[in-house]
Design an enzyme around this catalytic site. Structure first.
Site, PDB file in Angstrom:
ATOM      1  N   GLN A  40       0.825  -1.228   0.000  1.00 56.75           N
ATOM      2  CA  GLN A  40       0.000   0.000   0.000  1.00 56.75           C
ATOM      3  C   GLN A  40       0.848   1.261   0.000  1.00 56.75           C
ATOM      4  O   GLN A  40       0.309   2.369  -0.053  1.00 56.75           O
ATOM      5  CB  GLN A  40      -0.933   0.017   1.225  1.00 56.75           C
ATOM      6  CG  GLN A  40      -2.037  -1.010   1.184  1.00 56.75           C
ATOM      7  CD  GLN A  40      -3.075  -0.759   0.097  1.00 56.75           C
ATOM      8  OE1 GLN A  40      -3.172   0.337  -0.465  1.00 56.75           O
ATOM      9  NE2 GLN A  40      -3.836  -1.782  -0.235  1.00 56.75           N
TER      10      GLN A  40
ATOM     11  N   CYS B 270     -10.200  -7.656   0.926  1.00 57.59           N
ATOM     12  CA  CYS B 270     -10.097  -9.066   1.293  1.00 57.59           C
ATOM     13  C   CYS B 270     -11.059  -9.428   2.409  1.00 57.59           C
ATOM     14  O   CYS B 270     -11.547 -10.534   2.483  1.00 57.59           O
ATOM     15  CB  CYS B 270      -8.697  -9.395   1.777  1.00 57.59           C
ATOM     16  SG  CYS B 270      -7.482  -8.901   0.623  1.00 57.59           S
TER      17      CYS B 270
HETATM   18  C1  LIG Z   1      -0.980  -4.487   2.590  1.00 59.81           C
HETATM   19  C2  LIG Z   1      -1.292  -5.511   1.556  1.00 59.81           C
HETATM   20  N1  LIG Z   1      -0.497  -6.579   1.422  1.00 59.81           N
HETATM   21  C3  LIG Z   1      -0.722  -7.522   0.499  1.00 59.81           C
HETATM   22  C4  LIG Z   1      -1.809  -7.447  -0.348  1.00 59.81           C
HETATM   23  C5  LIG Z   1      -2.031  -8.518  -1.374  1.00 59.81           C
HETATM   24  O1  LIG Z   1      -1.661  -8.076  -2.643  1.00 59.81           O
HETATM   25  P1  LIG Z   1      -2.205  -8.814  -3.968  1.00 59.81           P
HETATM   26  O2  LIG Z   1      -3.626  -8.388  -4.138  1.00 59.81           O
HETATM   27  O3  LIG Z   1      -1.311  -8.307  -5.056  1.00 59.81           O
HETATM   28  O4  LIG Z   1      -2.052 -10.260  -3.746  1.00 59.81           O
HETATM   29  C6  LIG Z   1      -2.684  -6.350  -0.239  1.00 59.81           C
HETATM   30  C7  LIG Z   1      -3.883  -6.267  -1.089  1.00 59.81           C
HETATM   31  O5  LIG Z   1      -4.844  -5.611  -0.792  1.00 59.81           O
HETATM   32  C8  LIG Z   1      -2.414  -5.357   0.724  1.00 59.81           C
HETATM   33  O6  LIG Z   1      -3.202  -4.295   0.870  1.00 59.81           O
END
Ligand SMILES: Cc1ncc(COP(=O)(O)O)c(C=O)c1O
Length: 380
Positions: A178, A323
């Site tokens: 982020q 998520c």
């Molecule tokens: C802080 C953080 N880490 C990891 C992820 C995961 O990334 P990706 O969607 O590319 O798998 C996200 C996704 O929202 C995130 O906000």
């Protein structure tokens, strides 16, 4: 359409899509092939790696392409645990990490690793003294995100890096998914050993990302296969995706200075406008915060209902993180910050991109005010 959900994902830049299409259609060779088409693809991959490395001010040999933030976090954490398990089985992590980190920790815990979860204060910040206190002789990894995806809090990465470097030989991993292109991070100066990033959070494509692995840091791969990416990440490389991501990163970073200024302006308008709503509370702190995230609660208003009411007006924002938005339980990050469950239950997240305008912010404030009025009337 007003899109205020840029922490979930961003709209790919047109130039990025054009690059992806061009590379996919004209340079589709496998970089491992020995013929000229393979060599051409390998060259494009190396150029993308060099571009990302230059933008992050590290060496190309320290950039490993992955499928995104989730994979990078898993590789960083499980790869460290697998390689160093005979040296120690203790890991330190903040209590407000993304599920890809939290889930990896849970899995390692089931495999006999001991996990220390660092508390956060009411602004969602880890305290460096807590990191220092948690360090043990058998600590092999410290993992702290740079910017929290739900509330935007920036962690004291430089200070944590210094403590880790000074007091232990543990590896320091930072999830910068982020943060990249919005909040500065000096990987070498801040003593970061591993750093995860994700293309679709800065106008690149989904399924693209990377892990910075400082030269000399040892990990075990988690994928077995053709030994691509210096044996660290097997699987035929997504050359077009890597080229597109490098372009997206360059384009976003070129806009960082003016973009952050613009976001700060919008945030200040949003805070002032939304504070007119009765009982509104801001879960995002005022200091040490990323420019693009604003988390607020309107107790009594069901977050889901509000999201759909705004959607009718073509306005898109989020409950907490993408998520966890489909999960019914309140945000673990907000609970860790001491936000009462009733308040956490009605939390919304606005997340901006450099493309959003003052007019959009005004429209969103009015739409939220109207939706709250209507929903409160119905609830009476
Ligand atoms: C802080 C953080 N880490 C990891 C992820 C995961 O990334 P990706 O969607 O590319 O798998 C996200 C996704 O929202 C995130 O906000």
């Amino acid at each position: 359409m007003i899109y205020f959900d840029n922490s979930a994902t961003t709209k790919p830049f047109k130039e990025v899509l054009d690059s992806y299409v061009k590379v996919s259609s004209e340079y589709f060779g496998n970089p491992s092939s020995l013929h000229s088409m393979g060599i051409q693809a390998e060259k494009l991959l190396s150029q993308a790696r060099l571009q990302v490395a230059n933008l992050l001010e590290v060496k190309p040999s320290e950039i490993y392409f992955t499928s995104g933030g989730t994979e990078s976090n898993n590789l960083a954490i499980k790869g460290t645990a697998l390689f160093h398990k005979n040296r120690g089985r203790h890991i330190i992590v903040s209590s407000v990490e993304h599920p890809s980190v939290r889930g990896a920790m849970k899995q390692l815990n089931r495999e006999g690793f001991e996990i220390t979860y660092l508390p956060v204060d009411s602004s969602g910040r880890v305290h460096v003294e807590d990191v220092k206190r948690a360090i043990r002789n058998d600590t092999i990894l410290v993992s702290v995100m740079q910017v929290n995806n739900e509330v935007g809090t920036i962690q004291p990465i430089k200070e944590i890096g210094e403590v880790v470097k000074e007091h232990t030989s543990a590896i320091f991993h930072v999830d910068a998914v982020q943060a990249l292109a919005k909040v500065p991070l000096q990987l070498y100066n801040h003593h970061v050993d591993l750093c995860s990033f994700s293309g679709h959070k800065f106008h690149g494509l989904k399924g693209t990302g990377g892990l910075f692995i400082r030269n000399g840091v040892k990990l075990d791969p988690i994928f077995s296969g053709g030994n691509q990416e210096w044996k660290m990440r097997s699987g035929t490389e997504n050359v077009a995706g890597a080229v597109a991501m490098a372009k997206a990163l360059r384009m976003t970073m070129e806009k960082t200075n003016t973009g952050v200024e613009q976001m700060n302006k919008l945030m200040s308008l949003l805070r002032t406008g939304l504070s007119r709503i009765e009982d509104v509370t801001f879960n995002t702190p005022l200091e040490n915060v990323a420019p693009h995230i604003l988390n607020f609660s309107i107790p009594g208003i069901k977050a889901e209902v509000m999201i759909h009411a705004l959607e009718q007006k073509n306005i898109f924002l989020s409950t907490t993180s993408a998520c966890s938005s489909k999960q019914k339980s309140p945000s673990k990050t907000l609970l860790a910050m001491g936000v009462p469950e009733r308040v956490a239950d009605s939390a919304f997240r606005i997340s901006l991109s450099y493309e959003n305008s003052v007019e959009e912010a005004g429209t969103v404030i009015t739409a939220i005010e109207e939706a709250v009025k209507q929903l409160r009337k119905v609830m009476k």
